[in-house]
Design a protein around this motif. Structure first.
Motif, PDB file in Angstrom:
ATOM      1  N   GLU A  18      50.548  -2.321  19.961  1.00 38.31           N
ATOM      2  CA  GLU A  18      50.298  -1.495  21.147  1.00 38.31           C
ATOM      3  C   GLU A  18      50.702  -2.222  22.430  1.00 38.31           C
ATOM      4  O   GLU A  18      51.261  -1.621  23.348  1.00 38.31           O
ATOM      5  CB  GLU A  18      48.823  -1.112  21.208  1.00 38.31           C
ATOM      6  CG  GLU A  18      48.403  -0.128  20.125  1.00 38.31           C
ATOM      7  CD  GLU A  18      46.901   0.089  20.095  1.00 38.31           C
ATOM      8  OE1 GLU A  18      46.190  -0.515  20.940  1.00 38.31           O
ATOM      9  OE2 GLU A  18      46.426   0.862  19.234  1.00 38.31           O
ATOM     10  N   VAL A  19      50.423  -3.524  22.497  1.00 39.68           N
ATOM     11  CA  VAL A  19      50.822  -4.300  23.679  1.00 39.68           C
ATOM     12  C   VAL A  19      52.342  -4.324  23.803  1.00 39.68           C
ATOM     13  O   VAL A  19      52.901  -4.121  24.891  1.00 39.68           O
ATOM     14  CB  VAL A  19      50.269  -5.740  23.611  1.00 39.68           C
ATOM     15  CG1 VAL A  19      50.733  -6.544  24.823  1.00 39.68           C
ATOM     16  CG2 VAL A  19      48.752  -5.728  23.556  1.00 39.68           C
ATOM     17  N   VAL A  20      53.018  -4.570  22.686  1.00 37.97           N
ATOM     18  CA  VAL A  20      54.482  -4.574  22.702  1.00 37.97           C
ATOM     19  C   VAL A  20      55.008  -3.212  23.143  1.00 37.97           C
ATOM     20  O   VAL A  20      55.948  -3.117  23.948  1.00 37.97           O
ATOM     21  CB  VAL A  20      55.035  -4.960  21.316  1.00 37.97           C
ATOM     22  CG1 VAL A  20      56.542  -4.720  21.251  1.00 37.97           C
ATOM     23  CG2 VAL A  20      54.716  -6.410  21.016  1.00 37.97           C
ATOM     24  N   GLY A  21      54.401  -2.150  22.640  1.00 37.29           N
ATOM     25  CA  GLY A  21      54.816  -0.801  23.041  1.00 37.29           C
ATOM     26  C   GLY A  21      54.626  -0.560  24.522  1.00 37.29           C
ATOM     27  O   GLY A  21      55.486   0.053  25.171  1.00 37.29           O
ATOM     28  N   GLU A  22      53.510  -1.036  25.065  1.00 34.48           N
ATOM     29  CA  GLU A  22      53.250  -0.884  26.501  1.00 34.48           C
ATOM     30  C   GLU A  22      54.299  -1.624  27.327  1.00 34.48           C
ATOM     31  O   GLU A  22      54.805  -1.112  28.337  1.00 34.48           O
ATOM     32  CB  GLU A  22      51.853  -1.414  26.825  1.00 34.48           C
ATOM     33  CG  GLU A  22      51.459  -1.311  28.284  1.00 34.48           C
ATOM     34  CD  GLU A  22      50.059  -1.842  28.560  1.00 34.48           C
ATOM     35  OE1 GLU A  22      49.754  -2.090  29.743  1.00 34.48           O
ATOM     36  OE2 GLU A  22      49.277  -2.012  27.603  1.00 34.48           O
ATOM     37  N   ILE A  23      54.631  -2.832  26.880  1.00 33.67           N
ATOM     38  CA  ILE A  23      55.618  -3.635  27.614  1.00 33.67           C
ATOM     39  C   ILE A  23      57.008  -3.007  27.543  1.00 33.67           C
ATOM     40  O   ILE A  23      57.697  -2.874  28.566  1.00 33.67           O
ATOM     41  CB  ILE A  23      55.637  -5.073  27.056  1.00 33.67           C
ATOM     42  CG1 ILE A  23      54.349  -5.804  27.460  1.00 33.67           C
ATOM     43  CG2 ILE A  23      56.872  -5.838  27.545  1.00 33.67           C
ATOM     44  CD1 ILE A  23      54.180  -7.155  26.790  1.00 33.67           C
ATOM     45  N   THR A  24      57.420  -2.609  26.353  1.00 34.19           N
ATOM     46  CA  THR A  24      58.771  -2.051  26.215  1.00 34.19           C
ATOM     47  C   THR A  24      58.887  -0.691  26.910  1.00 34.19           C
ATOM     48  O   THR A  24      59.945  -0.360  27.457  1.00 34.19           O
ATOM     49  CB  THR A  24      59.163  -1.933  24.732  1.00 34.19           C
ATOM     50  OG1 THR A  24      58.178  -1.168  24.031  1.00 34.19           O
ATOM     51  CG2 THR A  24      59.260  -3.310  24.097  1.00 34.19           C
ATOM     52  N   ALA A  25      57.801   0.087  26.903  1.00 32.49           N
ATOM     53  CA  ALA A  25      57.822   1.381  27.596  1.00 32.49           C
ATOM     54  C   ALA A  25      58.027   1.206  29.092  1.00 32.49           C
ATOM     55  O   ALA A  25      58.591   2.084  29.762  1.00 32.49           O
ATOM     56  CB  ALA A  25      56.529   2.145  27.334  1.00 32.49           C
ATOM     57  N   ALA A  26      57.579   0.058  29.613  1.00 33.08           N
ATOM     58  CA  ALA A  26      57.741  -0.231  31.043  1.00 33.08           C
ATOM     59  C   ALA A  26      59.068  -0.922  31.337  1.00 33.08           C
ATOM     60  O   ALA A  26      59.322  -1.327  32.482  1.00 33.08           O
ATOM     61  CB  ALA A  26      56.576  -1.093  31.528  1.00 33.08           C
ATOM     62  N   GLY A  27      59.911  -1.077  30.302  1.00 23.89           N
ATOM     63  CA  GLY A  27      61.229  -1.687  30.502  1.00 23.89           C
ATOM     64  C   GLY A  27      61.293  -3.162  30.204  1.00 23.89           C
ATOM     65  O   GLY A  27      62.327  -3.805  30.445  1.00 23.89           O
ATOM     66  N   GLY A  28      60.200  -3.727  29.668  1.00 26.66           N
ATOM     67  CA  GLY A  28      60.190  -5.147  29.364  1.00 26.66           C
ATOM     68  C   GLY A  28      60.656  -5.441  27.952  1.00 26.66           C
ATOM     69  O   GLY A  28      60.977  -4.541  27.174  1.00 26.66           O
ATOM     70  N   ARG A  29      60.660  -6.725  27.610  1.00 26.30           N
ATOM     71  CA  ARG A  29      61.070  -7.182  26.279  1.00 26.30           C
ATOM     72  C   ARG A  29      59.907  -7.942  25.655  1.00 26.30           C
ATOM     73  O   ARG A  29      59.337  -8.850  26.281  1.00 26.30           O
ATOM     74  CB  ARG A  29      62.293  -8.099  26.377  1.00 26.30           C
ATOM     75  CG  ARG A  29      63.486  -7.474  27.054  1.00 26.30           C
ATOM     76  CD  ARG A  29      64.547  -8.536  27.352  1.00 26.30           C
ATOM     77  NE  ARG A  29      65.211  -9.015  26.143  1.00 26.30           N
ATOM     78  CZ  ARG A  29      65.820 -10.201  26.051  1.00 26.30           C
ATOM     79  NH1 ARG A  29      65.808 -11.043  27.081  1.00 26.30           N
ATOM     80  NH2 ARG A  29      66.411 -10.560  24.921  1.00 26.30           N
ATOM     81  N   ALA A  30      59.560  -7.592  24.427  1.00 24.17           N
ATOM     82  CA  ALA A  30      58.428  -8.242  23.767  1.00 24.17           C
ATOM     83  C   ALA A  30      58.526  -8.068  22.267  1.00 24.17           C
ATOM     84  O   ALA A  30      59.096  -7.095  21.773  1.00 24.17           O
ATOM     85  CB  ALA A  30      57.106  -7.672  24.274  1.00 24.17           C
ATOM     86  N   VAL A  31      57.943  -9.034  21.553  1.00 28.09           N
ATOM     87  CA  VAL A  31      57.764  -8.929  20.105  1.00 28.09           C
ATOM     88  C   VAL A  31      56.367  -9.436  19.779  1.00 28.09           C
ATOM     89  O   VAL A  31      55.801 -10.259  20.509  1.00 28.09           O
ATOM     90  CB  VAL A  31      58.804  -9.750  19.309  1.00 28.09           C
ATOM     91  CG1 VAL A  31      60.194  -9.174  19.486  1.00 28.09           C
ATOM     92  CG2 VAL A  31      58.751 -11.224  19.690  1.00 28.09           C
ATOM     93  N   ALA A  32      55.799  -8.940  18.691  1.00 28.65           N
ATOM     94  CA  ALA A  32      54.501  -9.404  18.215  1.00 28.65           C
ATOM     95  C   ALA A  32      54.706 -10.330  17.028  1.00 28.65           C
ATOM     96  O   ALA A  32      55.508 -10.036  16.135  1.00 28.65           O
ATOM     97  CB  ALA A  32      53.623  -8.221  17.818  1.00 28.65           C
ATOM     98  N   VAL A  33      53.984 -11.444  17.018  1.00 27.41           N
ATOM     99  CA  VAL A  33      54.095 -12.418  15.934  1.00 27.41           C
ATOM    100  C   VAL A  33      52.694 -12.868  15.526  1.00 27.41           C
ATOM    101  O   VAL A  33      51.914 -13.309  16.375  1.00 27.41           O
ATOM    102  CB  VAL A  33      54.926 -13.649  16.349  1.00 27.41           C
ATOM    103  CG1 VAL A  33      55.013 -14.645  15.198  1.00 27.41           C
ATOM    104  CG2 VAL A  33      56.309 -13.239  16.807  1.00 27.41           C
ATOM    105  N   GLN A  34      52.398 -12.769  14.244  1.00 25.37           N
ATOM    106  CA  GLN A  34      51.089 -13.217  13.761  1.00 25.37           C
ATOM    107  C   GLN A  34      51.093 -14.725  13.567  1.00 25.37           C
ATOM    108  O   GLN A  34      52.016 -15.288  12.980  1.00 25.37           O
ATOM    109  CB  GLN A  34      50.742 -12.532  12.435  1.00 25.37           C
ATOM    110  CG  GLN A  34      49.350 -12.868  11.941  1.00 25.37           C
ATOM    111  CD  GLN A  34      48.953 -12.050  10.720  1.00 25.37           C
ATOM    112  OE1 GLN A  34      49.810 -11.528  10.010  1.00 25.37           O
ATOM    113  NE2 GLN A  34      47.663 -11.928  10.484  1.00 25.37           N
ATOM    114  N   ALA A  35      50.047 -15.372  14.076  1.00 31.15           N
ATOM    115  CA  ALA A  35      49.926 -16.818  13.901  1.00 31.15           C
ATOM    116  C   ALA A  35      48.495 -17.256  14.166  1.00 31.15           C
ATOM    117  O   ALA A  35      47.944 -16.974  15.224  1.00 31.15           O
ATOM    118  CB  ALA A  35      50.876 -17.566  14.833  1.00 31.15           C
TER     119      ALA A  35
END
Length: 243
Positions: free
Chosen positions: A44-61
């Protein structure tokens, strides 16, 4: 054109970490959203960022797992070309009087907060590009010394010590290293287990007479991760003026 800065934010799917991830993105940084458990909030965070024109990926660690943390930095390299900013917002809280403390709970707390900080700090020291920034998370309770916070404060005191030493060990690389120490902040981690009366009492302690919001903390992190180049080796108490 200036190369885009890249941030790794652990604990980036919830609470303060989520606010940090979205704020850094809004400031123009690509973001790796690190998360330990459920994938959905991170997605959801990645979706929020990309919807606003940003670049993001989620990584489990798990931040205490050095292989997982190294793989998260590898992903940042693969997706965005490197790492400039590391924000270790992942953390665990356990409240208990010292007399009643279950040492298994202490071990779990320190695995995330102390070992996790060392693991992330070590990877950051090896990977952050010159001109970058590292931000760790302490707590204002180190100074306020509320009863039942002994185990948590012990872990966060260690974070402050590690942060100050790392700032000096990175001499010559133009990399800043600071700790942010929030006061009472309206997150699920803070509110869990507290009744309304306790929350209201804590909200009235700062002269500003409210709880902090995740965005309040994220703004300070964004400053340290961006324009705040002359702030280094410091613990910044972000608590509305509680003394």
């Amino acid at each position: 054109m200036t190369e885009q800065r890249v941030a790794v934010v652990t604990g980036g799917s919830r609470g303060i970490g989520r606010a940090v991830a979205t704020t850094l993105s809004a400031r123009g940084q690509a973001v790796v959203v690190g998360y330990a458990g459920s994938q959905q909030p991170a997605t959801e965070v990645v979706g929020e960022i990309t919807a606003a024109g940003g670049r993001a990926v989620a990584v489990q660690a798990d931040v205490a797992d050095e292989r997982a943390v190294a793989a998260m930095f590898d992903r940042a390299q693969e997706e965005f070309g490197g790492v400039d900013v590391v924000v270790n917002a992942a953390g665990r809280m356990h409240l208990s009087t010292i007399a009643d403390l279950d040492l298994d709970d202490l071990d779990a707390l320190h695995r995330t907060n102390v070992r996790g900080t060392f693991v992330v700090a070590r990877e950051a020291a090896r990977r952050v590009r010159d001109g970058g920034a590292v931000v760790t998370f302490s707590t204002s309770v180190v100074g306020l010394q509320f009863p039942t916070y002994g185990p948590y404060v012990a872990s966060k005191s260690a974070v402050e010590g590690v942060t100050m030493i790392l700032a000096r060990e990175l001499r010559g690389r133009d990399v800043t290293v600071n700790a942010v120490a929030p006061g009472p902040t309206a997150t699920d981690l803070f509110l869990d287990g507290k009744d309304e009366e306790t929350v209201e009492r804590l909200a009235q302690q700062p002269p500003l007479e409210r709880l902090g919001e995740p965005a309040d903390i994220a703004e300070v992190v964004a400053f340290l991760a961006g324009p705040g180049r002359w702030v280094n080796g410091q613990v910044v108490r972000v608590n509305g003026g509680i003394v």
